[in-house]
Design an enzyme around this catalytic site. Structure first.
Site, short mmCIF file in Angstrom:
data_model
loop_
_atom_site.label_atom_id
_atom_site.label_comp_id
_atom_site.label_asym_id
_atom_site.label_seq_id
_atom_site.Cartn_x
_atom_site.Cartn_y
_atom_site.Cartn_z
CB THR A 38 51.41 42.11 41.42
OG1 THR A 38 51.97 41.05 42.21
CG2 THR A 38 50.76 43.15 42.33
CD GLU A 39 53.58 42.70 36.73
OE1 GLU A 39 54.21 43.53 36.05
OE2 GLU A 39 52.50 42.96 37.28
CB ALA A 40 55.35 39.52 41.83
#
Length: 230
Positions: A38-40
């Site tokens: 995920t981009e997190a």
């Protein structure tokens, strides 16, 4: 990095019709060799959905978000699953602007520009859509009031033309139909069992896709049992 690609049809059975559900399917089916990110900054494990998106259970590691985007910008993704808010006849996607509401593109462009393959996932219509699955069939109980497949998107967050220049494979998956972007245009490749092509698909679009050899989706998608993807 996805060493094993989920079958595109698998995503279409998600009740929410969103790409974050890919993690739930991968876990349910026991798929191995597929690393979800995920981009997190999470890598590996099972990413959460809904309001908890960005949190991951049993992640292999968590890195700084800027470092994650360096990975995305550098073309590290084999395949990216993203939302389909609005699509047009050129294969463009809009997830950033709807009338006076500006959601912004976030990391959408970074992720899509350099992924080796892109899959857009979403419902076919919006605004009150209700569906039911039973016995391997899909039934539309209440059609959505807003069409999402339009002649021209309001804002281009993803360019179909640019994807074609890069020879980037692109799929658009909904609960009732799957489309593919080709040099000839947007091609309808599959429809769900129980769906009427004219009434439930073509009549709910503002443009005409290329319709040639349309296949029926695997009926296992619309059953409660596991598909056995592993």
């Amino acid at each position: 990095r996805a060493a094993m690609e989920l079958t595109p049809n698998a995503v279409a059975n998600l009740g929410i019709g969103m790409p974050e559900g890919v993690a739930a399917i991968a876990a349910e089916e026991g798929l191995e060799g597929m690393i979800l990110t995920t981009e997190a900054g999470t890598i590996g494990g099972i990413p959460a959905a809904g309001a908890d998106f960005g949190v991951t259970t049993n992640a292999d590691c968590v890195i700084d978000e800027p470092a994650q985007f360096d990975f995305y910008d550098g073309g590290g993704l084999d395949i990216a699953f993203l939302g389909l808010a609005q699509m047009d006849k050129s294969g463009n996607i809009n997830v950033s602007k709807f009338g006076p509401k500006v959601a912004g593109c976030g990391g959408f462009i970074n992720i899509t520009q350099n992924a080796k393959k892109v899959v857009y996932c979403g419902t076919f219509t919006a605004g009150g859509l209700k569906i039911e699955t039973a016995g391997g069939l899909l039934q539309i109980l209440n059609e959505g009031s807003a069409k999402k497949l339009v002649k021209e998107v309001e804002q281009i967050t993803f360019s179909g033309e640019y994807a074609q220049k890069k020879h980037q494979p692109v799929l658009y998956i909904t609960e009732r139909a799957v489309f593919e972007l080709t040099p000839k245009g947007v091609v309808l490749v599959e429809i769900a069992p129980g769906i009427d092509l004219e009434k439930d698909v073509l009549a709910q679009m503002d443009f005409e896709p290329i319709v040639d050899m349309v296949k029926i989706m695997d009926s296992r998608i619309f059953c409660e049992e596991k598909m056995g993807l592993a």
